[in-house]
Design a protein around this motif. Structure first.
Motif, PDB file in Angstrom:
ATOM      1  N   UNK A 156      50.686  31.439  42.221  1.00 40.17           N
ATOM      2  CA  UNK A 156      49.373  31.657  42.825  1.00 40.17           C
ATOM      3  C   UNK A 156      48.608  30.353  42.921  1.00 40.17           C
ATOM      4  N   UNK A 157      49.275  29.254  42.541  1.00 34.00           N
ATOM      5  CA  UNK A 157      48.674  27.930  42.617  1.00 34.00           C
ATOM      6  C   UNK A 157      47.456  27.759  41.729  1.00 34.00           C
ATOM      7  N   UNK A 158      47.371  28.551  40.678  1.00 33.32           N
ATOM      8  CA  UNK A 158      46.435  28.242  39.606  1.00 33.32           C
ATOM      9  C   UNK A 158      47.249  27.496  38.565  1.00 33.32           C
ATOM     10  N   UNK A 159      46.667  27.214  37.422  1.00 35.40           N
ATOM     11  CA  UNK A 159      47.419  26.547  36.370  1.00 35.40           C
ATOM     12  C   UNK A 159      48.241  27.602  35.645  1.00 35.40           C
ATOM     13  N   UNK A 160      49.547  27.470  35.682  1.00 32.87           N
ATOM     14  CA  UNK A 160      50.442  28.458  35.076  1.00 32.87           C
ATOM     15  C   UNK A 160      50.655  28.123  33.612  1.00 32.87           C
ATOM     16  N   UNK A 172      43.327  31.009  35.279  1.00 33.49           N
ATOM     17  CA  UNK A 172      42.013  30.903  35.935  1.00 33.49           C
ATOM     18  C   UNK A 172      42.197  30.594  37.428  1.00 33.49           C
ATOM     19  N   UNK A 173      41.519  31.344  38.325  1.00 33.66           N
ATOM     20  CA  UNK A 173      41.708  31.137  39.772  1.00 33.66           C
ATOM     21  C   UNK A 173      40.955  29.902  40.266  1.00 33.66           C
ATOM     22  N   UNK A 174      41.475  28.753  39.881  1.00 34.37           N
ATOM     23  CA  UNK A 174      40.784  27.487  40.077  1.00 34.37           C
ATOM     24  C   UNK A 174      40.457  27.188  41.540  1.00 34.37           C
ATOM     25  N   UNK A 175      41.483  27.349  42.415  1.00 33.57           N
ATOM     26  CA  UNK A 175      41.292  27.016  43.823  1.00 33.57           C
ATOM     27  C   UNK A 175      40.177  27.850  44.443  1.00 33.57           C
ATOM     28  N   UNK A 176      40.249  29.141  44.203  1.00 34.88           N
ATOM     29  CA  UNK A 176      39.266  30.084  44.748  1.00 34.88           C
ATOM     30  C   UNK A 176      37.850  29.766  44.244  1.00 34.88           C
ATOM     31  N   UNK A 177      37.734  29.525  42.945  1.00 32.40           N
ATOM     32  CA  UNK A 177      36.419  29.243  42.353  1.00 32.40           C
ATOM     33  C   UNK A 177      35.814  27.969  42.944  1.00 32.40           C
ATOM     34  N   UNK A 178      36.642  26.945  43.124  1.00 32.29           N
ATOM     35  CA  UNK A 178      36.112  25.679  43.652  1.00 32.29           C
ATOM     36  C   UNK A 178      35.781  25.795  45.141  1.00 32.29           C
ATOM     37  N   UNK A 179      36.543  26.605  45.883  1.00 30.99           N
ATOM     38  CA  UNK A 179      36.193  26.848  47.292  1.00 30.99           C
ATOM     39  C   UNK A 179      34.830  27.503  47.400  1.00 30.99           C
ATOM     40  N   UNK A 180      34.596  28.494  46.537  1.00 31.04           N
ATOM     41  CA  UNK A 180      33.297  29.186  46.562  1.00 31.04           C
ATOM     42  C   UNK A 180      32.161  28.232  46.188  1.00 31.04           C
ATOM     43  N   UNK A 181      32.420  27.388  45.183  1.00 31.07           N
ATOM     44  CA  UNK A 181      31.354  26.501  44.693  1.00 31.07           C
ATOM     45  C   UNK A 181      31.037  25.362  45.651  1.00 31.07           C
ATOM     46  N   UNK A 182      32.036  24.923  46.436  1.00 28.10           N
ATOM     47  CA  UNK A 182      31.811  23.770  47.321  1.00 28.10           C
ATOM     48  C   UNK A 182      31.660  24.149  48.787  1.00 28.10           C
TER      49      UNK A 182
END
Lengths: 420, 420
Positions: A156-160, A172-182
């Motif tokens: 899922x391209x988060x940290x496995x 943690x859904x890192x990519x998704x969270x940072x897309x929302x924040x930026x």
């Protein structure tokens, strides 16, 4: 664009031409036809479109070679930008690069440490805004954010499977969270793979069939470049150099195996060996329990002490170098390497100790030594290669070389679509 | 064709279509267009030419899917043949394959041993003649001879840095001598790389992004297949699995390094450990000084004893398997492997001991295990994979998949040339 989508970008003829212009610096239309294999009319049509989009500019004429002097093309460097973030336990490096991958702004902040992922994401988003605003770039020109961190990456391209210092990031859904924040598209990758891409973009790997960038940060990793293309493997986990075995009966590594080079020779192993000797701990100036710095800061302190002539600190770094050299020999023998670049923050501070040890080992024992040397180099941008590579991941969406997996049919379709 | 020229064959559209037909078994023209990306008219022109040359035949019609039933094409298997020779200290395997890579004749002879290279070349040429004549194939249909042996290969494609048992071959112009003796073109390669190609042709590696064949013969090696293409590296020395380090302080290897898996776990190391125990030497039935068999024959005897329940023989093989499993973990972590096939004469006799040990190790410690398994298999043709791969090297000159390095311009030129 969702997280990870750009990790395997769709190749197009426009991107191939853009990448050929980037690689050349300046180039004529005739030169482009030779470099890409497209016909003259196709090149003319593609270049016209790139100029209309503001991505390419004409920049004078070449020296005459007898006939008409040819118009030279180059990237319009300021047409697009990308953000690269290298997120590590020990420090976070943020860069803004232009379309050519040149760093135009840079901020380094303290590491993620034990902070909650959501806190780190908010802080990172604020840093990115500051970075973009600091040089007055319009948001529309920023293609996206590349964020890299110690691997491996899950599907899922988060940290496995996470290293100990980043265990609380697992899942943690890192990519998704940072897309929302930026509000910007985000691409994720491994910091070592990104460092190889950063070295490749900055020309550090040269034009070789088989090269690797070995990365020393909080962990150890490597990025592989085969025929000019970053090789990531089917799950993005290729080049896990830190988990090359150098001693089958060695200590257990956090990954579950024994004798991994990261467990025996990584920054944490070196710092731990220093701390096992109280006198050395004092001599090196490491903080004591309760006021400990990050592993990266401690490793930098050990490296400074070694450079100043502290013999025990030097001996520990040389021991680490011996293990990394043995693992480098294994990597060279598997990949038939021509070039090996030492990069990352660890080699930025201690490269002068490691470089001669690795060079000597490969000169003496690389299996291909009867046929060719393995050129071992220290990166000229070891501290920022991962962040630059992170930005390059984003730029690749505009500037992509022919991918290993590209089907001819796609390229033919792209080419015929390009001709008006 | 001179020695080694075919190691990096020129890709052409005809070859791409032939390879697509080989891979599919039977396929329609519409299917070929989808598989290769060529247009319908191009496929029609290419197929017409292949039928005229006798390389392809029409073979009935596909099941109807509503519309007109499509004519199926397949290789004319008997249109061309190739010879594959696996030259090793312990034994020489000669195969004749048809255009599909299927073995149609096979002879195994005693190894090259200490015989003079010129003597071995004459004997090999005679065996090849016998093989061709035995099934009445006309010489014109034989494309050439692929000869493989323990590596590495030097730039002149003779045997370069040679393992101890073949030291007297170092510098001998093997390809040239065999071309003169047989009157056929000769291609040389490493036996482990050839084994990977043999496994790939026989479908043993499946359709994966990243797979490897680990080879146990007199030495240990591996062949790597990335995106369906054999990766040889810039000097043909990629996949030197035998010289992966598993113990930085281990015994010195003939290659000059320490702790190589071949030195610690190869057939010679196992046989040497048996001979260090006189009672075990007798129990296993190894010849005594003066009447010694080859390492391969001795290793086979140890394997037979282990299968019959001799506990010390089994323990030595399991120890060897543990080292090979650690090196396999390193290989899997560098390449992000999906499939690992155990092949070669060593695994043909002792695979039942090695397979579970390697499987267990990779299931437990492969870095990518959270994302995907590494499928570890025992080859179904472990004894002959190298010889089949040697023949496949020759067949690749007619049947070549898209090479990683193929420039689009070459493919476009080939395509436009193909249309009448």
């Amino acid at each position: 664009m969702s997280a990870g989508v750009k990790a395997k970008p769709h190749a197009s003829s426009k991107a191939a031409v853009l990448d050929a212009i980037r690689a050349a610096g300046t180039i004529s239309r005739v030169g482009l036809a030779a470099a890409t294999g497209f016909t003259g009319p196709t090149i003319s049509a593609l270049v016209r479109r790139l100029i209309e989009e503001g991505l390419v500019v004409e920049t004078g004429r070449a020296e005459s070679t007898g006939g008409k002097r040819r118009v030279l093309l180059q990237l319009n460097h300021t047409a697009r930008y990308a953000v690269g973030v290298h997120l590590d336990h020990g420090g976070v490096t943020h860069v803004l690069t232009d379309l050519s991958g040149t760093v135009v702004a840079r901020i380094t902040r303290r590491g993620a440490g034990a902070d909650e992922p959501r806190t780190v994401v908010s802080r990172t988003a604020a840093e990115i805004s500051g970075l973009i605003d600091s040089i007055g770039v319009e948001r529309e020109r920023v293609l996206g954010v590349g964020l890299v961190s110690p691997g491996p990456l899950g599907p899922t391209h988060g940290i496995g499977l996470a290293p100990p210092t980043m265990r609380h990031w697992q899942g943690f859904p890192l990519g998704q969270a940072l897309e929302q924040a930026t509000g910007l598209p985000v691409v994720l990758d491994n910091d070592a793979t990104a460092a190889a891409l950063g070295e490749h973009w900055s020309g550090g790997l040269g034009t070789t069939t088989s090269s690797a960038a070995v990365y020393l940060g909080t962990g150890i990793g490597a990025g592989l470049v085969i025929n000019g293309i970053t090789y990531r493997g089917p799950s993005g986990n290729a080049g896990e150099f830190g988990h090359v075995c150098v001693d089958i009966d060695g200590p257990e590594c956090w990954c579950g195996a024994r004798g991994c080079v990261e467990a025996m020779a990584g920054a944490a192993a070196v710092v731990q060996a220093v701390r096992a000797d109280p006198a050395l701990t004092g001599a090196v100036g490491l903080g004591t329990r309760g006021v400990r710095a990050s592993t990266a800061a401690d490793f930098a302190a050990v490296s400074r002490a070694a450079r100043k002539g502290e013999p025990k600190a030097l001996a520990l770094l040389e021991r680490s170098a011996r293990y990394i050299a043995a693992a480098a020999r294994t990597l060279a023998n598997i990949m038939d390497l021509e070039v090996l670049v030492l990069t990352g923050p660890g080699f930025a501070v201690a490269g002068s100790v490691y470089l001669p040890v690795v060079q000597r080992e490969l000169r003496r024992t690389a299996f291909s030594r009867g046929t060719h040397v393995v050129d071992v180099r220290l990166s000229r941008s070891a501290a920022t290669a991962s962040a630059v590579g992170a930005a390059a991941l984003v730029l690749e969406s505009e500037l992509v070389p022919l991918s290993q997996g590209t089907r001819l049919s796609e390229r033919l379709a792209a080419e015929s679509a390009a001709v008006p």
